[in-house]
Scaffold this motif. Structure first.
Motif, PDB file in Angstrom:
ATOM      1  N   GLY A 116       0.754  -1.308  -0.067  1.00 50.92           N
ATOM      2  CA  GLY A 116      -0.127   0.007   0.027  1.00 50.92           C
ATOM      3  C   GLY A 116       0.714   1.383   0.188  1.00 50.92           C
ATOM      4  N   TYR A 117       1.916   1.229   0.830  1.00 49.08           N
ATOM      5  CA  TYR A 117       2.761   2.390   0.757  1.00 49.08           C
ATOM      6  C   TYR A 117       3.525   2.623  -0.616  1.00 49.08           C
ATOM      7  CZ  TYR A 117       6.219   5.708   1.578  1.00 49.08           C
ATOM      8  OH  TYR A 117       7.124   6.915   1.542  1.00 49.08           O
ATOM      9  N   LEU A 118       4.066   1.409  -1.151  1.00 45.48           N
ATOM     10  CA  LEU A 118       4.908   1.446  -2.469  1.00 45.48           C
ATOM     11  C   LEU A 118       3.952   1.997  -3.423  1.00 45.48           C
ATOM     12  CD1 LEU A 118       7.320   0.571  -3.833  1.00 45.48           C
ATOM     13  CD2 LEU A 118       6.153  -1.629  -4.267  1.00 45.48           C
ATOM     14  N   MET A 119       2.635   1.739  -3.350  1.00 44.93           N
ATOM     15  CA  MET A 119       1.542   2.081  -4.565  1.00 44.93           C
ATOM     16  C   MET A 119       1.460   3.705  -4.145  1.00 44.93           C
ATOM     17  SD  MET A 119      -1.181  -0.875  -4.865  1.00 44.93           S
ATOM     18  CE  MET A 119      -2.073  -0.004  -6.106  1.00 44.93           C
ATOM     19  N   SER A 120       1.529   4.125  -3.101  1.00 42.18           N
ATOM     20  CA  SER A 120       1.185   5.597  -2.966  1.00 42.18           C
ATOM     21  C   SER A 120       2.756   6.264  -3.182  1.00 42.18           C
ATOM     22  CB  SER A 120       0.956   5.717  -1.379  1.00 42.18           C
ATOM     23  OG  SER A 120       1.954   5.485  -0.610  1.00 42.18           O
ATOM     24  N   LEU A 121       3.639   5.525  -3.122  1.00 40.30           N
ATOM     25  CA  LEU A 121       5.070   6.421  -3.351  1.00 40.30           C
ATOM     26  C   LEU A 121       5.165   6.439  -4.844  1.00 40.30           C
ATOM     27  CD1 LEU A 121       7.605   7.689  -2.177  1.00 40.30           C
ATOM     28  CD2 LEU A 121       8.341   5.360  -2.151  1.00 40.30           C
ATOM     29  N   LEU A 122       4.866   5.149  -5.533  1.00 41.52           N
ATOM     30  CA  LEU A 122       4.914   4.907  -7.063  1.00 41.52           C
ATOM     31  C   LEU A 122       4.068   6.207  -7.766  1.00 41.52           C
ATOM     32  CD1 LEU A 122       4.954   1.402  -7.637  1.00 41.52           C
ATOM     33  CD2 LEU A 122       6.816   2.985  -8.011  1.00 41.52           C
ATOM     34  N   SER A 123       2.934   6.452  -7.248  1.00 41.16           N
ATOM     35  CA  SER A 123       2.066   7.552  -7.702  1.00 41.16           C
ATOM     36  C   SER A 123       2.753   8.906  -7.781  1.00 41.16           C
ATOM     37  CB  SER A 123       0.753   7.712  -6.820  1.00 41.16           C
ATOM     38  OG  SER A 123       0.985   8.293  -5.715  1.00 41.16           O
ATOM     39  N   MET A 124       3.855   9.035  -6.934  1.00 41.87           N
ATOM     40  CA  MET A 124       4.522  10.487  -6.723  1.00 41.87           C
ATOM     41  C   MET A 124       5.749  10.511  -7.435  1.00 41.87           C
ATOM     42  SD  MET A 124       4.277  11.107  -2.844  1.00 41.87           S
ATOM     43  CE  MET A 124       4.941  12.948  -2.790  1.00 41.87           C
ATOM     44  N   THR A 125       6.421   9.253  -7.735  1.00 42.31           N
ATOM     45  CA  THR A 125       7.663   9.246  -8.386  1.00 42.31           C
ATOM     46  C   THR A 125       7.718   8.380  -9.665  1.00 42.31           C
ATOM     47  OG1 THR A 125       8.389   6.822  -7.380  1.00 42.31           O
ATOM     48  CG2 THR A 125       8.746   9.020  -6.073  1.00 42.31           C
ATOM     49  N   GLY A 126       6.842   7.507  -9.875  1.00 44.44           N
ATOM     50  CA  GLY A 126       6.808   6.521 -11.049  1.00 44.44           C
ATOM     51  C   GLY A 126       7.829   5.302 -10.849  1.00 44.44           C
ATOM     52  N   GLU A 127       7.459   4.255 -11.372  1.00 45.22           N
ATOM     53  CA  GLU A 127       8.317   3.068 -11.135  1.00 45.22           C
ATOM     54  C   GLU A 127       9.555   3.169 -11.532  1.00 45.22           C
ATOM     55  OE1 GLU A 127       7.988  -1.845 -11.630  1.00 45.22           O
ATOM     56  OE2 GLU A 127       6.357  -0.281 -12.642  1.00 45.22           O
ATOM     57  N   GLU A 128       9.992   3.612 -12.714  1.00 39.14           N
ATOM     58  CA  GLU A 128      11.378   3.954 -13.251  1.00 39.14           C
ATOM     59  C   GLU A 128      12.141   4.926 -12.477  1.00 39.14           C
ATOM     60  OE1 GLU A 128      12.747   1.686 -15.385  1.00 39.14           O
ATOM     61  OE2 GLU A 128      10.985   0.751 -15.240  1.00 39.14           O
ATOM     62  N   SER A 129      11.491   5.981 -12.267  1.00 38.82           N
ATOM     63  CA  SER A 129      12.047   6.903 -11.431  1.00 38.82           C
ATOM     64  C   SER A 129      12.529   6.337  -9.835  1.00 38.82           C
ATOM     65  CB  SER A 129      11.173   8.299 -11.075  1.00 38.82           C
ATOM     66  OG  SER A 129      11.847   9.197 -10.367  1.00 38.82           O
ATOM     67  N   LEU A 130      11.769   5.407  -9.402  1.00 41.35           N
ATOM     68  CA  LEU A 130      11.928   5.065  -8.186  1.00 41.35           C
ATOM     69  C   LEU A 130      13.379   4.219  -8.032  1.00 41.35           C
ATOM     70  CD1 LEU A 130      11.111   4.887  -5.142  1.00 41.35           C
ATOM     71  CD2 LEU A 130       9.728   2.548  -5.716  1.00 41.35           C
ATOM     72  N   LYS A 131      13.466   3.392  -9.151  1.00 43.50           N
ATOM     73  CA  LYS A 131      14.730   2.781  -9.084  1.00 43.50           C
ATOM     74  C   LYS A 131      15.989   3.425  -9.038  1.00 43.50           C
ATOM     75  CE  LYS A 131      12.456  -0.732 -12.176  1.00 43.50           C
ATOM     76  NZ  LYS A 131      12.166  -1.892 -10.844  1.00 43.50           N
ATOM     77  N   GLU A 132      15.988   4.678  -9.433  1.00 44.74           N
ATOM     78  CA  GLU A 132      17.132   5.445  -9.225  1.00 44.74           C
ATOM     79  C   GLU A 132      17.348   6.284  -8.113  1.00 44.74           C
ATOM     80  OE1 GLU A 132      19.463   5.275 -11.826  1.00 44.74           O
ATOM     81  OE2 GLU A 132      18.204   3.813 -12.645  1.00 44.74           O
ATOM     82  N   ASN A 150       1.507  12.591   3.587  1.00 49.14           N
ATOM     83  CA  ASN A 150       1.144  12.249   4.694  1.00 49.14           C
ATOM     84  C   ASN A 150       0.769  10.765   4.417  1.00 49.14           C
ATOM     85  OD1 ASN A 150      -1.445  12.235   3.966  1.00 49.14           O
ATOM     86  ND2 ASN A 150      -2.070  14.069   4.932  1.00 49.14           N
ATOM     87  N   GLY A 151       0.454  10.113   5.631  1.00 51.74           N
ATOM     88  CA  GLY A 151      -0.077   8.704   5.845  1.00 51.74           C
ATOM     89  C   GLY A 151      -1.666   8.445   5.249  1.00 51.74           C
ATOM     90  N   ILE A 152      -2.443   9.219   4.889  1.00 48.63           N
ATOM     91  CA  ILE A 152      -3.589   8.881   4.266  1.00 48.63           C
ATOM     92  C   ILE A 152      -3.317   8.183   2.904  1.00 48.63           C
ATOM     93  CG2 ILE A 152      -5.596   9.949   3.107  1.00 48.63           C
ATOM     94  CD1 ILE A 152      -5.685  11.991   4.968  1.00 48.63           C
ATOM     95  N   SER A 153      -2.466   8.304   1.911  1.00 44.46           N
ATOM     96  CA  SER A 153      -2.444   7.443   0.999  1.00 44.46           C
ATOM     97  C   SER A 153      -1.880   6.039   1.300  1.00 44.46           C
ATOM     98  CB  SER A 153      -1.209   7.841  -0.145  1.00 44.46           C
ATOM     99  OG  SER A 153      -1.555   9.399  -0.325  1.00 44.46           O
ATOM    100  N   MET A 154      -1.114   5.811   2.205  1.00 38.78           N
ATOM    101  CA  MET A 154      -0.869   4.375   2.553  1.00 38.78           C
ATOM    102  C   MET A 154      -1.910   3.842   2.931  1.00 38.78           C
ATOM    103  SD  MET A 154       2.088   3.049   5.152  1.00 38.78           S
ATOM    104  CE  MET A 154       1.939   1.464   5.623  1.00 38.78           C
TER     105      MET A 154
END
Length: 278
Positions: free
Chosen positions: A105-121, A242-246
């Motif tokens: 759940g947290y990862l999905m909320s984070l990916l919505s901000m960064t994108g999957e490829e960007s997160l890898k960097e 904040n933590g609502i997204s997660m």
């Protein structure tokens, strides 16, 4: 006839899960019901047996039962074993299976901000080494990042979690002081502790004086909606969340596991915000 789902924990009077899930059941035309069951640690074993007798099809698990429930289940998925905690239980072939949707759940909320490829960097710093930190760190390490660093008041606990995540990504363990001194090296900084939660609104988990502009500053707390730490981060040019997204994402994942239906995440978020007065 509808099915019964629920939540177990102690205390649970403050939980917004029943409101969030029951609203989605209604909006999707499902005659199911989600109920909160207050269970003390002493009642947990009998409580799980009662859930079976009531034919409850699935339930969430919150503090203080996320670890203690694991040996009481028929099966536990590998991700939950890595995290060392279960927050969601579902029925499969008449058996109760434990999983963990907190990290995903947290990862999905984070990916919505960064994108999957960007997160890898990204170089990621996680503050804390408790249950929430384990869920977040394991899922982030699984997804693949440039580096993951765990900072904790007790270095030994950070090292223990680091060893778990090192199987999946480049991972380090450092002290909070070291984290403050090297803060400019990180692209994403995540607070998984309760420091700054109501009513201790003036406390912060880590100084942000050395934070670089554009850093994603993520706080799992959502009461208050904006912590003092997030306010200070904004002044340093951080992008805050904040933590609502997660909370919404972990609940939505559990909803999908139980029903096979996809809830409206934006509607779930609005339901939670309304309850919080935001």
């Amino acid at each position: 006839m509808g099915k019964l789902y629920g939540l177990i924990g102690h205390p649970i009077g403050h939980s917004m899960s029943p409101i969030m899930h029951n609203r989605e059941f209604m909006e999707l035309g499902l005659s199911h019901h989600y109920h909160a069951f207050e269970l003390s640690p002493e009642q947990l074993e009998d409580g799980v047996e009662a859930m079976k007798m009531l034919d409850i099809q699935g339930f969430n698990v919150t503090i203080p039962h996320k670890v203690a429930i694991m040996p009481l289940l028929d099966e536990v998925e590998q991700e939950a074993l890595d995290i060392g905690a279960v927050n969601t239980v579902y029925k499969r072939d008449g058996k109760y299976v434990g999983t963990n949707t907190d990290g995903r759940g947290y990862l999905m909320s984070l990916l919505s901000m960064t994108g999957e490829e960007s997160l890898k960097e990204k170089n990621v710093l996680v503050i804390g080494a408790g249950g929430a930190a384990r869920a977040v760190s394991v899922s982030i390490s699984h997804s693949g990042v440039r580096s993951l660093t765990i900072a904790n008041r007790t270095l030994e606990k950070a090292e223990e979690l680091s060893n778990v995540c090192a199987r999946y990504s480049e991972t380090y363990a450092i002290t909070l002081k070291e984290a403050e001194e090297s803060l400019g090296n990180y692209d994403i900084v995540i607070n998984t502790t309760s420091i700054g939660m109501s009513p201790h609104l003036d406390r912060i988990p880590l100084s942000v004086d050395r934070l670089k502009p554009g850093t994603v500053l993520s706080d799992l707390i959502y009461n208050p909606l904006e912590t003092q730490w997030m306010k200070l981060g904004k002044k340093q040019g951080a992008v805050t969340d904040n933590g609502i997204s997660m909370f919404v994402e972990q609940g939505a994942l559990a909803f999908e596991i139980w029903t096979g239906a996809s809830p409206d995440r934006q509607r779930m978020r609005k339901t939670v915000l309304k309850e919080l007065g935001g």
